[in-house]
Every structure is written in structure tokens, then in C-alpha cells.
Design a protein around this motif. Structure first.
Motif, mmCIF file in Angstrom:
data_model
loop_
_atom_site.group_PDB
_atom_site.id
_atom_site.type_symbol
_atom_site.label_atom_id
_atom_site.label_comp_id
_atom_site.label_asym_id
_atom_site.label_seq_id
_atom_site.Cartn_x
_atom_site.Cartn_y
_atom_site.Cartn_z
ATOM 1 N N HIS A 1 14.041 -22.606 4.205
ATOM 2 C CA HIS A 1 14.431 -21.302 4.767
ATOM 3 C C HIS A 1 15.440 -20.594 3.864
ATOM 4 O O HIS A 1 16.489 -21.153 3.538
ATOM 5 C CB HIS A 1 15.031 -21.528 6.163
ATOM 6 C CG HIS A 1 15.647 -20.301 6.741
ATOM 7 N ND1 HIS A 1 14.941 -19.143 6.937
ATOM 8 C CD2 HIS A 1 16.920 -20.050 7.146
ATOM 9 C CE1 HIS A 1 15.746 -18.227 7.452
ATOM 10 N NE2 HIS A 1 16.955 -18.751 7.590
ATOM 11 N N SER B 1 16.812 -11.953 3.142
ATOM 12 C CA SER B 1 15.503 -11.374 2.837
ATOM 13 C C SER B 1 15.659 -9.937 2.366
ATOM 14 O O SER B 1 16.642 -9.271 2.697
ATOM 15 C CB SER B 1 14.612 -11.414 4.087
ATOM 16 O OG SER B 1 13.350 -10.844 3.797
ATOM 17 N N HIS B 2 14.664 -9.451 1.613
ATOM 18 C CA HIS B 2 14.688 -8.088 1.089
ATOM 19 C C HIS B 2 13.455 -7.312 1.550
ATOM 20 O O HIS B 2 13.139 -6.272 0.984
ATOM 21 C CB HIS B 2 14.719 -8.116 -0.448
ATOM 22 C CG HIS B 2 15.842 -8.926 -1.007
ATOM 23 N ND1 HIS B 2 15.797 -10.293 -1.088
ATOM 24 C CD2 HIS B 2 17.055 -8.552 -1.485
ATOM 25 C CE1 HIS B 2 16.931 -10.739 -1.606
ATOM 26 N NE2 HIS B 2 17.705 -9.705 -1.852
ATOM 27 N N GLN B 3 12.754 -7.832 2.562
ATOM 28 C CA GLN B 3 11.433 -7.275 2.908
ATOM 29 C C GLN B 3 11.481 -6.365 4.126
ATOM 30 O O GLN B 3 12.349 -6.505 4.988
ATOM 31 C CB GLN B 3 10.445 -8.418 3.183
ATOM 32 C CG GLN B 3 10.370 -9.443 2.086
ATOM 33 C CD GLN B 3 10.046 -8.838 0.722
ATOM 34 O OE1 GLN B 3 9.244 -7.911 0.629
ATOM 35 N NE2 GLN B 3 10.668 -9.357 -0.322
ATOM 36 N N MET C 1 8.271 -11.894 5.958
ATOM 37 C CA MET C 1 9.609 -11.294 5.898
ATOM 38 C C MET C 1 10.697 -12.359 5.862
ATOM 39 O O MET C 1 11.618 -12.298 5.058
ATOM 40 C CB MET C 1 9.844 -10.388 7.115
ATOM 41 C CG MET C 1 9.127 -9.062 7.013
ATOM 42 S SD MET C 1 9.311 -8.129 8.527
ATOM 43 C CE MET C 1 11.051 -7.736 8.461
ATOM 44 N N VAL C 2 10.586 -13.348 6.757
ATOM 45 C CA VAL C 2 11.657 -14.358 6.824
ATOM 46 C C VAL C 2 11.652 -15.238 5.569
ATOM 47 O O VAL C 2 12.682 -15.798 5.185
ATOM 48 C CB VAL C 2 11.584 -15.194 8.128
ATOM 49 C CG1 VAL C 2 10.498 -16.247 8.077
ATOM 50 C CG2 VAL C 2 12.937 -15.842 8.431
ATOM 51 N N ASP D 1 11.060 -13.970 2.669
ATOM 52 C CA ASP D 1 11.402 -13.045 1.589
ATOM 53 C C ASP D 1 10.281 -12.942 0.549
ATOM 54 O O ASP D 1 10.522 -12.968 -0.665
ATOM 55 C CB ASP D 1 12.725 -13.461 0.908
ATOM 56 C CG ASP D 1 13.285 -12.320 0.059
ATOM 57 O OD1 ASP D 1 12.861 -11.162 0.249
ATOM 58 O OD2 ASP D 1 14.143 -12.603 -0.812
ATOM 59 N N CYS D 2 9.048 -12.842 1.055
ATOM 60 C CA CYS D 2 7.887 -12.717 0.157
ATOM 61 C C CYS D 2 7.160 -11.415 0.476
ATOM 62 O O CYS D 2 6.779 -11.187 1.628
ATOM 63 C CB CYS D 2 6.903 -13.864 0.369
ATOM 64 S SG CYS D 2 7.584 -15.467 -0.042
ATOM 65 N N GLN D 3 6.928 -10.599 -0.539
ATOM 66 C CA GLN D 3 6.242 -9.343 -0.279
ATOM 67 C C GLN D 3 4.716 -9.502 -0.294
ATOM 68 O O GLN D 3 4.000 -8.844 0.429
ATOM 69 C CB GLN D 3 6.649 -8.286 -1.299
ATOM 70 C CG GLN D 3 6.351 -6.902 -0.755
ATOM 71 C CD GLN D 3 6.384 -5.830 -1.808
ATOM 72 O OE1 GLN D 3 6.914 -6.024 -2.906
ATOM 73 N NE2 GLN D 3 5.830 -4.683 -1.475
ATOM 74 N N THR E 1 7.127 -19.765 -3.436
ATOM 75 C CA THR E 1 8.248 -20.066 -2.553
ATOM 76 C C THR E 1 8.498 -21.586 -2.508
ATOM 77 O O THR E 1 7.636 -22.382 -2.866
ATOM 78 C CB THR E 1 7.968 -19.481 -1.143
ATOM 79 O OG1 THR E 1 9.187 -19.357 -0.457
ATOM 80 C CG2 THR E 1 7.026 -20.318 -0.352
#
Ligand code: FNR
Length: 345
Positions: free
Chosen positions: A35, A39-41, A314-315, A317-319, A327
Motif C-alpha cells: 500500500h 496517491s496522485h490520481q 487510485m489507491v 497510485d496507478c494511472q 507496482t
């Protein structure tokens, strides 16, 4: 004689598959995401698209091969096709062999095209079928691609199963070289080894569905059809989907690897995609959903899967799926031990 003894084989497969829904253990519990907290998503910027057969699809999952060949399975294929049409999901038919032998059951397959004329449809045949049969299967469904299934473990348990596998490889080569549609070679729930996939790659196969253990179990399904149930010891035969994906790692740069077998929820889908699968096929889960909940609820389930996948992206942090493949994963238990002891060369 009970109702099951009277059933046609395709109906018995559906019945037995549904009876064993949710009973198998998967190895997905042994795969954990690390985890990341920050995040940036944003939900609407998540991209779930994937490429299969050099074509782009909006979502990385589809309805995998199941059925056809009887009145009941015609209704089921109709339901799958409705879900596929409404959700823009690719869909595979069940093995078309029955229709190649008996024209009276053709409609149990062609219903897929009737209901979903513009969707992406894969026809399905066993590797016991030759190029001519493969062409007929594709023509019947006006299919966009062909799945060839490898099911030797099923055949040996099946009382009336194939007892001569010498032609399988020649058929695969002939079909891959000469069919004017892309081909995927798949297991039916026993998983694949590095050696099998490497060999298929050397035969020119570009897309492979590992279809591992953990979900629908055709050793149990066929054994249940045997009078003396001699093959209960085959219940644990094969490699799990997780282990098969680990076996496939060295091949992924050149071959499209697809995952199926025991995948029933978005977290398991995410784990399979993170392990490098380009897409995820689900059979048992879709079968259970249309039989127990109906078409509308299954359409809602697909929409919910879509939302859940985006939230999980999102959690993590993968677009997009490329980022998901990079990841961090923690692999423990049996799959970790398998990888440690196995020499892949
Ligand atoms: C299948 N499966 C299957 N596969 C195939 O290539 N040709 C087929 O005709 C069938 N028939 C079939 C019938 C039924 C009732 C089920 C549930 C499944 C196997 C399927 O495509 C998949 O490989 C396995 O079921 C493992 O995935 P799940 O069910 O665990 O998601």
C-alpha cells in the motif's frame, strides 16, 4: 436415475460448474499489493484500456469461453451476449464442436451474434479440431478471433474423452499459420507451465490464456459424470493462475499473456493485471451471476467492477495498466515457494 444422469453433457457442465462455484482455493491470497498511501490520481483520469490482438479495448476483462449445444445453454449464451452488448465486453463462445457435428444445435451459438451483432466475439474450438473446423467455427459466429483450448486433463477424466492427442500440435500450427483471424490458445482451468508457453510461442502463438486452477475445475466436473468417481485424486491437478502468471514472466515481452481461472472480483483482477496479464477472462463468475441474479444485475455487476477497478487504481497510485504492472507486490506462501524451487530455463 436422477435428473443429472439424463442431462446432455453441456448442460451437465453448466450444472456441475455452478454447483462448485466458490469452493476452490486460489493463490491470489498469497499476492499482496504494498500500500503506497500517497496517491496522485483522479477517478476520471484513470485509464483501464488494454491491447489484445493489436486492438484496443476500454476494459481489461471479458466473458470467457463457456457454453452452447443445448436449449438451456442457448438461453445462457443469449444472456451472456446481452451483457456483452450492453457493457461493450468481449465474449468467447463455448466450444463450437457440438455445432460442427450437429446442425440442430447451431442456434445455441449463433444466438451470440443475433443478440450482439457488433460486439467482439471469439469462437472456441479444441485443439483436436483442424483448420477446416476452425474456419467453420469462425464463420458460424462471424468471429473476430479464435480461441483454441487445450484440455488434456479434462479429456482423460471424461468417460467419452479423447484418447489420442498426437494431432493437437499440428492443428495449432496449421490454424495459427492459415486462419485469417487472430488466435488465442487457452487452458480450461489447469494452468500452464513456462515450458508449455515457450513451446506455444515457438509454434507462432502470440496470445495465451494461462487459465489456471482456483476456479472452475474440470477434473471435478467430469469426475462427477463418472459412475465410479475414480478420478477424485485429480481435484488438485495443475498450476494456479498466480503460479502460471509467474511461470509466464520471461515470455511476456514477446507474447500477450491473458489470465483466467478463479478470478471473481476486482482485487483478483488487479493482482492478475499487476502480474503482467494483458486482460482477465471470467467464466464461473459470469455464469453464477446470470443464473442466480439475471442479466440486469450482471450488467450492474460489470459497471460496479469498472468503478471498483478505477478506485483500486487510485489507491495504488496507478494511472494505467502499464503503471500497475510496475507496482510493488509481495508474494508469499505456495507461489513464492514454487518460484524459489522451480528452475525455469
Ligand atoms: C468452461 N470452459 C471452457 N473453456 C473452453 O475453452 N471451451 C469450453 O467449451 C469451455 N466450457 C466451459 C463450460 C463451463 C460451464 C465453464 C464454467 C467453463 C473453461 C473456461 O473458459 C475457463 O478456462 C475456466 O472455467 C476457468 O475460469 P473460471 O471459471 O474459474 O473463471
Amino acid at each position: 436415475m436422477n435428473r443429472r444422469d439424463n442431462m446432455n453433457r453441456k448442460d451437465a457442465h453448466v450444472h456441475n460448474a455452478e454447483m462448485q462455484y466458490q469452493t476452490a482455493a486460489t493463490d491470489f491470497e498469497s499476492v499482496r499489493f504494498v500500500h503506497p498511501s500517497l496517491s496522485h490520481q483522479a477517478f476520471h483520469h484513470i485509464d483501464l484500456s488494454t491491447t489484445l490482438f493489436k486492438q484496443q479495448f476500454d476494459r481489461p476483462f471479458y466473458i470467457n469461453a463457456m457454453t452452447g449445444g443445448s436449449a438451456w445453454t442457448k438461453r445462457i449464451n443469449g444472456m451472456f451476449a446481452e451483457v456483452a452488448r450492453e457493457c461493450h465486453l468481449p465474449m468467447a463462445s463455448g466450444s463450437v464442436s457440438a455445432a460442427l457435428k450437429d446442425a440442430s444445435v447451431t442456434d445455441s451459438f449463433t444466438i451470440i451474434r443475433e443478440v450482439n451483432p457488433n460486439g467482439f466475439v471469439m469462437a472456441n474450438v479444441g485443439a483436436d479440431k483442424n483448420l477446416e473446423d476452425a474456419k467453420r467455427a469462425v464463420d458460424l459466429l462471424d468471429a473476430d478471433a479464435l480461441q483454441i483450448h487445450l484440455n488434456t486433463a479434462q479429456e482423460i477424466v471424461m468417460p467419452e474423452g479423447d484418447r489420442d492427442f498426437r494431432k493437437l500440435e499440428d492443428h495449432i500450427v496449421d490454424i495459427v499459420e492459415n486462419l485469417d483471424r487472430p488466435v488465442m490458445v487457452k487452458e480450461v482451468g489447469f494452468g500452464m507451465s513456462y515450458q508449455t508457453m515457450h513451446h506455444l510461442q515457438s509454434l507462432g502463438v502470440n496470445t495465451i490464456d494461462v487459465s489456471g486452477t482456483g476456479g472452475t475445475n474440470f477434473a471435478n466436473i467430469e469426475n462427477a459424470r463418472r459412475e465410479n468417481k475414480e478420478f477424485s485424486y485429480m481435484a488438485d491437478w495443475g498450476q494456479s493462475t498466480v503460479i502460471s502468471l509467474l511461470e509466464a514472466q520471461p515470455l511476456m515481452s514477446q507474447t500477450t499473456i491473458v489470465a483466467s481461472g478463479g478470478i471473481k472480483n476486482p482485487l483478483q483482477m488487479m493482482k492478475a493485471l499487476a502480474l503482467g496479464a494483458s486482460a482477465v477472462g471470467m467464466s464461473g463468475q459470469f455464469l453464477h451471476s446470470v443464473l442466480s441474479e439475471g442479466v440486469d444485475a450482471t450488467i450492474e455487476m460489470v459497471k460496479s467492477y469498472d468503478e471498483q477497478l478505477r478506485l483500486l487504481m487510485m489507491v495504488l497510485d496507478c494511472q494505467d495498466l502499464d503503471e500497475l504492472r510496475n507496482t510493488d507486490l509481495m508474494i508469499t506462501g505456495k507461489p513464492a515457494e514454487w518460484s524459489r524451487l522451480r528452475r525455469i530455463n
